[in-house]
Design a protein around this motif. Structure first.
Motif, PDB file in Angstrom:
ATOM      1  N   GLN A   1       0.840  -1.191   0.000  1.00 55.17           N
ATOM      2  CA  GLN A   1       0.000   0.000   0.000  1.00 55.17           C
ATOM      3  C   GLN A   1       0.881   1.250   0.000  1.00 55.17           C
TER       4      GLN A   1
ATOM      5  N   GLY B   1      -4.963  -3.765  10.030  1.00 53.06           N
ATOM      6  CA  GLY B   1      -5.595  -3.434   8.766  1.00 53.06           C
ATOM      7  C   GLY B   1      -6.744  -4.374   8.475  1.00 53.06           C
TER       8      GLY B   1
ATOM      9  N   TRP C   1      -6.412  -4.538   0.264  1.00 51.07           N
ATOM     10  CA  TRP C   1      -6.255  -4.310   1.688  1.00 51.07           C
ATOM     11  C   TRP C   1      -5.748  -2.906   1.983  1.00 51.07           C
ATOM     12  N   SER C   2      -5.924  -2.524   3.255  1.00 43.45           N
ATOM     13  CA  SER C   2      -5.439  -1.234   3.726  1.00 43.45           C
ATOM     14  C   SER C   2      -5.039  -1.376   5.188  1.00 43.45           C
TER      15      SER C   2
ATOM     16  N   ASP D   1      -2.989   6.554   2.594  1.00 45.43           N
ATOM     17  CA  ASP D   1      -4.415   6.570   2.252  1.00 45.43           C
ATOM     18  C   ASP D   1      -4.693   6.784   0.765  1.00 45.43           C
TER      19      ASP D   1
ATOM     20  N   LEU E   1      -4.102   1.465  -2.181  1.00 45.48           N
ATOM     21  CA  LEU E   1      -4.531   0.205  -1.588  1.00 45.48           C
ATOM     22  C   LEU E   1      -3.463  -0.838  -1.876  1.00 45.48           C
TER      23      LEU E   1
END
Length: 126
Positions: free
Chosen positions: A16, A79, A95-96, A102, A105
């Motif tokens: 991410q 997460g 996912w994050s 932000d 991802l």
């Protein structure tokens, strides 16, 4: 069915962040109730991540956590990952993390391992 998600997967993912750094590993999903699962990842052969989640339709949602390494030793990272089961062998997810970038991802794809490809099968043969 939730049993369709159960098993061990060979995974490849992208982090991410802007570079989308690649990682490899394994994911094991175990059913703990009719709609709940436990998940455990081994990333790049060294980082252990654990989580629990729930299943609905063809979607699995897992909240995960792991302990930071090096300068983040002792810090807990958390997460959520959302997987779709594309067929009986392939799952695809995004996912994050709470402290991730932000604007991006992470992505992960897994291929379910046949029982003969797992260490459990090898251990029972010896």
């Amino acid at each position: 069915m939730i049993s369709d998600f159960e098993g061990s997967y060979n995974i490849i993912g992208f982090n991410q962040d802007e570079e989308h750094g690649r990682y490899f590993g394994f994911l094991h999903i175990a059913k703990i109730s009719d709609i709940r699962v436990h998940a455990e990842w081994v990333i790049n052969g060294e980082q252990i991540q654990k989580g629990s989640g729930f299943y609905h339709g063809d979607t699995l949602v897992v909240n995960f956590f792991y302990e930071g390494e090096a300068e983040f030793k002792g810090e807990l990272f958390k997460g959520v990952v959302v997987y779709k089961l594309l067929n009986n062998e392939i799952l695809h997810g995004f996912w994050s993390e709470k402290h991730g970038n932000d604007q991006f991802l992470g992505f992960e794809e897994g291929r379910k391992l046949d029982k003969t490809e797992t260490i459990w099968h090898q251990a029972t043969m010896n």
